[in-house]
Design a protein around this motif. Structure first.
Motif, mmCIF file in Angstrom:
data_model
loop_
_atom_site.group_PDB
_atom_site.id
_atom_site.type_symbol
_atom_site.label_atom_id
_atom_site.label_comp_id
_atom_site.label_asym_id
_atom_site.label_seq_id
_atom_site.Cartn_x
_atom_site.Cartn_y
_atom_site.Cartn_z
ATOM 1 N N VAL A 313 1.748 8.181 32.595
ATOM 2 C CA VAL A 313 2.385 8.442 33.954
ATOM 3 C C VAL A 313 1.259 8.059 35.282
ATOM 4 O O VAL A 313 0.253 8.453 35.084
ATOM 5 N N LEU A 314 1.701 7.221 35.790
ATOM 6 C CA LEU A 314 0.999 6.782 37.063
ATOM 7 C C LEU A 314 1.558 7.459 38.265
ATOM 8 O O LEU A 314 2.819 7.394 38.819
ATOM 9 N N LEU A 315 0.674 8.190 39.115
ATOM 10 C CA LEU A 315 1.202 8.761 40.420
ATOM 11 C C LEU A 315 0.778 8.348 41.409
ATOM 12 O O LEU A 315 -0.619 8.036 41.598
ATOM 13 N N THR A 316 1.272 8.175 42.605
ATOM 14 C CA THR A 316 0.788 7.538 43.868
ATOM 15 C C THR A 316 1.617 8.105 44.997
ATOM 16 O O THR A 316 2.715 8.512 45.038
ATOM 17 N N ALA A 317 0.971 8.387 46.399
ATOM 18 C CA ALA A 317 1.715 8.810 47.511
ATOM 19 C C ALA A 317 0.886 8.122 48.679
ATOM 20 O O ALA A 317 -0.315 7.790 48.472
ATOM 21 N N PHE A 318 1.718 8.284 49.718
ATOM 22 C CA PHE A 318 1.021 7.853 51.018
ATOM 23 C C PHE A 318 1.568 8.627 52.096
ATOM 24 O O PHE A 318 2.999 8.947 52.109
#
Length: 337
Positions: A313-318
């Motif tokens: 799983v790859l998680l990202t946020a902004f």
């Protein structure tokens, strides 16, 4: 003398909660100059959950925290970290109240403020506590009653934001076991802090000597500029996180991005060349829940069976700050409810 093996934070439990009040686009059109088609086309959102009168961020956080602890099969944590943009009060932090209501009196408890990137910043903080030996287990909660800071008459924000909470239990473990949190990539650019802000309510206003209404009490966002920076930074952070993890992008089984806007999600996934069947999304029915977005999404998709043990799983946020981040993990076997 043999050196102690490195400690890593390992995902051991997950839970989520949204308030029962569901608001559809049709309901918003009765008080805003907009249409269901306009909202869906620009945001991908059809409905969202919002708090009722008297419900605060801590109420959402407690419910999600209870579910995460149950998932982990434990009722204790050595620390509680709460990521939020909407604390119950400016002072004190909301986390100690949440901890006490969960029966965790006496443990370390504090808030983390990184707007929509709050969960990843909280994840880095909690992981660091475990790696340093300050805690063996940490309950990380991300909760926002975001609609309480939105101008109800502003169609550009009122149609996007919603309320909810997600939580995870992290335990000390080995870096090579399922659920171990991978390398963290975090960044910020305070020179662009006015793109996403609530101008009033802080020390800048209180010491300014100007009427409070001149600052503005509601959340505001420069949509076009925010879109550009969100796509750029979530893409680059994701690329760096997978590189540090030693994964080619093609090895990513599930891509979980902060549910900001359907067009942003599509643009980032396209740049990363991640096909639609590997993308996780709940924005259509839950909108943008701020810091809660990622753990809420993960909990729901795990319960639905779209996120299973072994998935990379790859998680990202902004979010505001500006602040952004990304990380990776191999999904462990979890109990969800």
């Amino acid at each position: 003398m043999t050196a102690a093996p490195p400690r890593s934070a390992v995902l051991a439990g997950i839970g989520a909660y949204v308030p029962p009040n569901r608001v559809t686009n049709a309901e918003l059109t009765t008080r805003l100059d907009t249409t269901d088609e306009w909202i869906r086309t620009r945001t991908g959102i059809a409905a969202r959950h919002v708090v009722g009168p008297g419900t605060a961020t801590s109420d959402l956080a407690v419910e999600a925290g209870l579910r995460a602890l149950k998932s982990a099969g434990d009722d204790h944590a050595d620390a509680v970290v709460l990521a939020t943009t909407t604390p119950d009060r400016p002072c004190p932090a909301t986390a100690p109240d949440v901890a006490a209501r969960l029966g965790l009196r006496g443990v370390a408890a504090f808030d983390v403020a990184a707007v929509c990137s709050g969960f990843l910043y909280g994840l880095a903080t909690a992981s660091g506590m475990i790696a340093a030996g300050l805690a063996d287990t940490v309950l990380l909660i991300a909760a926002d009653a975001f609609t309480t800071i939105i101008d109800p008459e502003d169609r550009t924000t009122a149609v996007i934001f919603a309320d909810g909470a997600g939580a995870v239990v992290l335990r000390a473990g080995r870096p090579d076991e399922p659920g171990a949190i991978g390398p963290m990539v975090l960044g910020s650019d305070g020179g662009l802090s006015d793109l996403i802000e609530v101008p009033g309510g802080g020390s800048r206003e209180r010491s300014g000597g100007r009427p409070a209404e001149e600052y503005g009490r509601y959340f505001r966002m420069a949509g076009r500029e925010t879109y550009r920076h969100a796509v750029e930074h979530m893409t680059s952070a994701s690329q760096r996180a997978t590189e540090l993890a030693g994964w080619p992008m093609a090895a990513v089984d599930r891509f979980a991005a902060h549910q900001a806007n359907a067009r942003i999600l599509s643009a980032v996934a396209e740049r990363l060349e991640i096909p639609a069947e590997r993308q996780l999304s709940n924005i259509e029915n839950y909108g943008n829940t701020g810091a809660a977005s990622l753990p809420l999404l993960l909990a729901q998709e795990a319960q639905r069976g779209r996120l299973s043990a072994g998935h990379r799983v790859l998680l990202t946020a902004f979010g505001g700050g500006l602040a952004w981040g990304a990380t990776t993990l191999s999904w462990p076997q979890l109990t969800t409810s």
